[in-house]
Scaffold this active site. Structure first.
Site, short mmCIF file in Angstrom:
data_model
loop_
_atom_site.label_atom_id
_atom_site.label_comp_id
_atom_site.label_asym_id
_atom_site.label_seq_id
_atom_site.Cartn_x
_atom_site.Cartn_y
_atom_site.Cartn_z
N HIS A 297 0.83 -1.21 0.00
CA HIS A 297 0.00 0.00 0.00
C HIS A 297 0.87 1.26 0.00
CE1 HIS A 297 -3.52 2.51 0.43
NE2 HIS A 297 -2.81 3.22 1.30
N ASP B 291 0.83 4.39 -2.66
CA ASP B 291 0.85 5.81 -2.31
C ASP B 291 2.01 6.52 -2.99
OD1 ASP B 291 -1.36 5.65 -0.68
OD2 ASP B 291 -0.24 5.61 1.20
N HIS C 6 3.74 10.27 2.30
CA HIS C 6 3.42 11.40 1.43
C HIS C 6 4.40 12.57 1.61
CE1 HIS C 6 -0.20 9.21 0.67
NE2 HIS C 6 -0.63 9.35 1.92
#
Length: 307
Positions: free
Chosen positions: A238, A242, A265
């Site tokens: 995952h 991202d 992020h």
């Protein structure tokens, strides 16, 4: 069909669902766009100044999601899974209409975005694609966490590791070649959190729409979701999803090698800002050749589109 020319979707694709952080119901419609249009978000709940471009310089928040904002303060948040799907499918141009501030979380992965866009199909233009080629290694560190990008030949490799004290998540690492490997596990991997963090997250006004329907929740040595994990590296996969989505805020597909430890992020955005602050760090190339040794789009997905 040439895979080295720009692509858009064949017809409108719509999605409806709850927003992870606001908890509101949201509708989005992805529409075809002409060559060199790029990826553009349009907040249709605003009548003016409602276009937002998903560029790394427009990222204004990286806390548990990626949020972009235009000069008039109009935002779109949690764009990373959709951007990852568009990147992986080789969609260069699309108008994304959205009637609220946050992209719906759907099942917490990019699975539904991928499936629906593949079923709709793509339209291939004659306009050549552009790619970003990294010329030298750049690194960004934040304590024990780091992310680096270095030159590559004709590939985008992402080498990502997680380090959690929780025994279920633990230390996970995976390495993928984005343009060559089967990324099904990456696209199907859901967002996750520790049970003990939920109260703090909600006190901060986030995850109002979070549930076991759209996130993996880990409590001590137990996964609370009845169905368990979709793949044995779902947590790190995952994070790779991202990362792919956040890399697409560069505007083009990237040829490079990425290494990241305990990132997210914020680190990816800071790396892009550091790369593009010096023109010697990168080159933007227009691909005019009829073929390359490796396609710049995932071959397995292309087979699905063609069938």
């Amino acid at each position: 069909m040439s895979y080295l020319t720009q692509k858009t979707i064949k017809s409108n694709v719509s999605f409806n669902g709850v927003a992870l952080h606001s908890g509101l119901n949201v509708n989005i419609c992805i529409k075809p766009a002409s060559p060199n249009f790029g990826i553009v978000f349009k907040r249709i709940d605003h009548k003016i100044n409602n276009l937002i471009y998903p560029n790394f310089m427009h990222v204004t928040n990286t806390s548990l999601n990626t949020t972009i904002e235009n000069e008039f303060g109009i935002k779109v948040s949690t764009i990373e899974h959709l951007m990852g799907a568009l990147f992986g499918l080789g969609i260069d141009n699309a108008l994304i209409e959205i009637d609220n501030e946050e992209v719906p979380i759907l099942d917490g992965s990019a699975k539904e975005f991928i499936e629906k866009i593949i079923n709709t199909g793509v339209t291939v233009s004659d306009a050549p694609i552009k790619i970003i080629k990294i010329n030298r290694e750049i690194k960004y560190t934040d304590g024990d966490r780091f992310i680096s990008i270095q030159p590559s030949t004709l590939s985008l490799e992402i080498d990502f590791e997680l380090k959690y004290k929780n025994q279920i998540i633990g230390n996970q690492r995976n390495k993928v070649k984005v343009f060559e490997d089967d990324l099904t596990d990456v696209y199907n991997s859901r967002t996750f959190c520790l049970f003990e963090d939920i109260e703090i997250i909600k006190k901060n006004g986030l995850a109002k729409g979070g549930s076991l329907e759209n996130a993996i929740v880990v409590k001590d040595d137990q996964i609370l979701n009845e169905e368990g994990l979709r793949n044995n590296k779902e947590f790190v996969n995952h994070k790779i999803l991202d990362c792919i989505g956040d890399l697409y805020t560069s505007g083009y597909r990237i040829i490079a090698g990425i290494k990241c430890s305990q990132g997210g992020h914020f680190l990816t955005n800071q790396l892009l800002r550091k790369v593009f602050q010096n023109k010697e760090n990168f080159s933007i190339l227009e691909i005019k050749e009829k073929n390359l040794p490796h396609t710049l789009i995932n071959k397995n997905i292309l087979r699905s589109i063609a069938s």
